[in-house]
Design an enzyme around this catalytic site. Structure first.
Site, PDB file in Angstrom:
ATOM      1  N   GLY B  38      23.736 -11.608  -1.318  1.00 61.33           N
ATOM      2  CA  GLY B  38      23.193 -12.019  -2.606  1.00 61.33           C
ATOM      3  C   GLY B  38      23.725 -13.336  -3.122  1.00 61.33           C
ATOM      4  O   GLY B  38      23.194 -13.882  -4.084  1.00 61.33           O
ATOM      5  N   CYS B 247      -8.254   0.443  -3.290  1.00 60.55           N
ATOM      6  CA  CYS B 247      -8.755  -0.679  -2.489  1.00 60.55           C
ATOM      7  C   CYS B 247     -10.220  -0.445  -2.124  1.00 60.55           C
ATOM      8  O   CYS B 247     -10.586   0.601  -1.593  1.00 60.55           O
ATOM      9  CB  CYS B 247      -7.923  -0.841  -1.221  1.00 60.55           C
ATOM     10  SG  CYS B 247      -8.602  -2.074  -0.093  1.00 60.55           S
ATOM     11  N   CYS B 250     -10.301  -0.161   2.023  1.00 60.27           N
ATOM     12  CA  CYS B 250      -9.683   0.926   2.784  1.00 60.27           C
ATOM     13  C   CYS B 250      -9.400   2.151   1.923  1.00 60.27           C
ATOM     14  O   CYS B 250      -8.978   3.184   2.440  1.00 60.27           O
ATOM     15  CB  CYS B 250      -8.404   0.455   3.471  1.00 60.27           C
ATOM     16  SG  CYS B 250      -7.001   0.278   2.348  1.00 60.27           S
ATOM     17  N   CYS B 272      -6.590  -4.553  -1.059  1.00 59.21           N
ATOM     18  CA  CYS B 272      -5.173  -4.664  -0.680  1.00 59.21           C
ATOM     19  C   CYS B 272      -4.789  -6.130  -0.517  1.00 59.21           C
ATOM     20  O   CYS B 272      -5.512  -6.894   0.121  1.00 59.21           O
ATOM     21  CB  CYS B 272      -4.927  -3.984   0.664  1.00 59.21           C
ATOM     22  SG  CYS B 272      -5.015  -2.200   0.621  1.00 59.21           S
ATOM     23  N   CYS B 278      -4.272  -3.104   5.333  1.00 62.50           N
ATOM     24  CA  CYS B 278      -5.641  -2.713   5.010  1.00 62.50           C
ATOM     25  C   CYS B 278      -6.463  -2.574   6.300  1.00 62.50           C
ATOM     26  O   CYS B 278      -7.172  -1.591   6.512  1.00 62.50           O
ATOM     27  CB  CYS B 278      -6.248  -3.775   4.095  1.00 62.50           C
ATOM     28  SG  CYS B 278      -7.795  -3.302   3.324  1.00 62.50           S
TER      29      CYS B 278
END
Lengths: 195, 287, 362
Positions: B38, B247, B250, B272, B278
């Site tokens: 980090g 979506c 899909c 998506c 997808c």
């Protein structure tokens, strides 16, 4: 005996450096995991294949190397192939190579960086007698799912106390790479040893 | 001394474009970044043949990693076929002659801008984020000298105050993307402009996550299996976006959806954002 | 059914073909030769070399041609090329006192050793469009040669002031064993002066011009005088490790500006004149003058001056001076942001809905 130059370095350096780096990156991202360096290299003793490969991969004129227990031939080999200066003082080293784990100087002798710039700390490469994963010390921390184990042969008993104190300085602290022949395993400063 | 001719890329450029000295410098930075999760490691970012702000940090990280055995996937906004993703993928095909894929499961390295794939990442994979602004405190404090000190002293009160002001004013934390996280309980980190929807995927992910900011010259990392917590409050826990829609292609209901306008009378549908996810779902359906 | 309309590789390739067509323009018009750009657009070449940080007139001309005259784009092209070049080492510091002078003026002394040398300048031209240049015919008469050659010695004005101790001395920092190099290490703060000067030399002329101007208008006023501006050729030398002594490897055309600034003194420094420094490749007077003003403004802290004007804020100036960085980041807004935008849409809708509910409850 005829005077000869240093032994050859990597035969295909671009690939060798890339592969060595990836082994090292995997090792430091998964502390305690033992990796093998696959690239051929025949460095002068006491440099092992892994320790020499790491230094040729990472060191250059901007990174002084301190050598503990390594002679002139090893120094010349590293200087010739990496261009890195040899550090006289431990505190100046960006990389330190320690030929025998039992001769490891106190960790606090090496640059631990600062709270504002912890990345300026030294990386220690310590040649040990053997590395076996799955047994030995219990390790935890970033990169480790739960807990893992690593056995480091030839390490002085006081190392793990010093390691605990190193961890307590976080974000300062040195990082350690153990090497044994063509093997390597890493302990970033975040790794906790649970005894 | 160093013969760099063993794997030359296009037109006499080195393998993966960068010279070996630059790769060494970046590799050292990456290793220290992994050792201090980090924390933003400054590095000597190079000028790349693509503009700053267009993924030069991610490209430099990928170039320092990539080898002939890698399979690279590049996405922008979750999709493999957006112009900048196409351009970056082509850059590595030309300079490193490596294999590329659009399938998340096949990739060893995934370079991304603004998304984490929906398909869970596997151990051994590396996710490389393109980062425009690596400093999570920059929106609050303009000075680099000050933010550096704040990280050193772990002085993040100002960030919590800012988030709390949001709650007081809007009843919620009004940050939708680049939502700040705390890594391994120590450093507050910018996850790059991914939607906060993706933040939970960072936590204890088995893949290695690397972040490259070229213009700002910083590299940082989250090692595998590392705690990544989105900043929040007990009475206002972190929440992700939800859609009522699914979506249109899909039928997925649990993915991040892009909104597509279909006419000028308010008609819209949702698809998506992760084009591979997808596509895979539709292939399975068809079988 | 919805079909994703996204740019494919073919679209990109075609776009680049179109770009090439636009660059070429009408094929009945002869193509520009690089020598024409080098010779007749010299000031553009100078700017591209300076901000591109590469002294190569031919490549700068190529970049200008390829960029269709967009100088910031040309600077980017040159930088991206420069970064791939191997580095053999660092040259010996150049000596501008030994410059072969083409132009040298001082605004502080009416006459001085070596004299004022006007040389070629836009100054005192009346800015009237010269319609005779619109035609094919363009052979200006040669300028008259002066009665005597220029003085061999052309000491720098600041060195003359130095004899009296009236201007601060500048000495190399003994603590530094090598010069900073921004292209190798990122900017850090407090940034030493060598790093600041490198940043300013590479910095965008327009940005520095605006900042320099702001110091004159009261935002960090520092009372400048143009002590000297000189333009000419300077030798470049290099010490190859295997030889151990310097050899001359060529010469570069440079513009140098030394601003002299009044300084009333502070706790740590006596009243004296202080300096601002500007240096650029080629003939680049505006750039070097602006750079010298900003350099001086950035020295406020080390001289114990207080001031919070934009030009005195090192982080502000140095982080925003580079046009390759700035141009990239401003223009990255063209890239798709629909994921972030979608997140914001969801957020704003939710906030509006919550507000609506709250209003209904009241």
């Amino acid at each position: 005996m005829a005077v000869t130059g240093p032994r050859p370095g990597f035969t295909a350096p671009v690939l060798a450096c890339q592969q060595t780096f990836r082994s090292l990156l995997t090792a430091i991202a998964h502390p305690g995991r033992v990796m093998a360096v696959g690239t051929p290299l025949d460095p002068p003793l006491p440099l092992g294949l892994a320790s020499a490969a790491i230094l040729l991969t990472l060191a250059d004129m901007e990174t002084p190397i301190w050598l503990g227990g390594a002679g002139e031939e090893a120094a010349q080999f590293l200087q010739f192939h990496s261009g890195a200066p040899i550090a006289k003082e431990r505190a100046q080293a960006v990389f330190a190579f320690v030929a025998r784990a039992s001769d490891l100087p106190p960790l606090v002798h090496f640059n631990a960086g600062s709270d504002a710039s912890p990345e300026r700390s030294a990386t220690l490469i310590i040649e040990v007698d053997g590395l076996v994963a799955g047994q030995g010390r219990r390790l935890a921390g970033p990169g480790i799912e739960g807990e893992t184990r690593l056995d480091v042969a030839g390490l002085d008993g006081g190392f793990w106390d010093a390691w605990r104190r190193n961890g307590a300085r976080f974000p300062m602290g040195v990082d350690v790479i153990f090497t044994a022949g063509d093997r390597l395993a890493a302990l970033p400063r975040t790794t906790i040893e649970r005894s | 001394m160093t013969d760099e001719s063993d794997t030359a890329g296009e037109n006499g450029y080195n393998f993966a474009y960068l010279d070996e000295q630059t790769k060494r410098m970046i590799r050292r930075a990456i290793l220290k970044a992994v050792a201090v999760p980090g924390y933003q490691v400054p590095f000597g970012s190079r000028e790349m043949p693509l503009p700053y702000g267009w993924g030069t940090g991610g490209i430099q990280v990928t170039a320092a990693l990539i080898g002939p055995d890698d399979v690279l996937k590049v996405i922008d906004q979750g999709a493999d076929d957006t112009t900048n993703a196409v351009s970056i993928r082509r850059f590595f095909e030309r300079t490193a002659a490596i294999a590329t894929t659009t399938r998340t499961v096949e990739a060893t390295i995934i370079q991304t801008r603004h998304r984490i794939p929906e398909t869970p990442l596997a151990p051994g994979q590396i996710l490389v984020y393109q980062v425009p602004q690596p400093e999570p405190l920059r929106r609050l404090v303009a000075s680099e000298v000050e933010t550096r000190t704040m990280h050193a002293l772990e002085e993040y009160g100002v960030m919590h105050v800012r988030l709390y002001e949001d709650i007081a004013r809007h009843g919620r934390i009004a940050t939708a993307y680049d939502y700040p996280v705390k890594v391994n309980g120590r450093y507050v980190m910018a996850p790059s402009p991914i939607p906060k929807f993706d933040n939970p995927k960072m936590d204890r992910n088995p893949a290695l996550q690397l972040f490259g900011a070229g213009r700002e010259k910083r590299i940082y990392a989250v090692p595998p299996h590392t705690s990544v917590k989105s900043l929040d409050f007990d009475d206002h826990p972190f929440e992700i976006e939800r859609w009522n829609e699914s979506c249109a292609l899909c039928g997925a209901t649990e993915t991040f959806l892009d909104e597509v306008l279909t006419d000028d009378a308010g008609g819209r549908l949702f698809v998506c954002s992760d084009s591979d996810y997808c596509h895979e779902r539709r292939v399975v359906e068809d079988d | 059914m919805y079909v994703a309309v996204k740019g494919g590789e073919r679209a990109i390739l075609n776009s680049h073909k179109l770009l090439d067509e636009e660059r070429r323009g009408d094929p009945r018009v002869p193509t520009l030769g690089l020598n024409q750009i080098e010779q007749q657009l010299g000031r553009a070449v100078d700017r591209v070399m300076t901000e591109g940080a590469l002294y190569d007139r031919h490549l700068a001309a190529l970049a200008i041609k390829q960029a269709q005259g967009d100088l910031v784009e040309a600077i980017f092209l040159l930088r991206a090329y420069r970064t791939t070049l191997p580095r053999f080492g660092y040259g010996v510091a150049i000596d501008t006192a030994a410059m072969a002078i083409r132009r040298r003026i001082s605004a502080t002394f009416k006459d001085l050793p070596g004299g004022q040398v006007l040389g070629a300048t836009f100054d005192y031209t009346h800015r009237l469009l010269d319609f005779s240049l619109a035609g094919e015919h363009d052979s200006p008469p040669a300028a008259a040669v002066g009665p005597a050659p220029l003085d061999a010695a052309m000491p720098r004005v600041v060195d003359l002031l130095n004899l009296e101790g009236l201007i601060e001395e500048e000495r190399p920092d003994p603590a530094k064993d090598r010069v900073s190099d921004l292209t190798r290490e990122p900017l850090g703060f407090p940034a030493p002066r060598d790093m600041r000067l490198q940043n300013l030399a590479r910095g965008d002329e327009g940005f520095l011009l605006g900042l320099g101007y702001s110091t004159q208008r009261g935002y960090g006023r520092n009372h400048p005088f143009a002590g000297e501006i000189r333009v000419g050729e300077v030798a470049v030398a290099f010490v190859p490790e295997e030889l151990g002594f310097a050899i001359e490897i060529g010469e570069v055309t440079l513009t140098e500006c030394q601003m002299i600034n009044q300084f009333k003194g502070s706790k740590s420094h006596p009243p004296q004149f202080t300096r601002g420094y500007g240096l650029a490749f080629g003939h680049s007077e505006r750039k070097t003058m602006a750079m010298a003003l900003v350099d001086r403004a950035l020295r406020g802290q080390e001289l114990g001056e207080d001031g919070e004007a934009p030009a005195q804020d090192a982080e502000f100036v140095l982080y925003h001076s580079d046009n390759v960085e700035a141009s990239g980041f401003v223009q990255h807004l063209k890239l798709p942001h629909y994921v972030d935008f979608q997140s914001e849409l969801v957020m704003v809708r939710a906030m509006r809905a919550a507000q609506g509910e709250a209003a209904a409850d009241d």
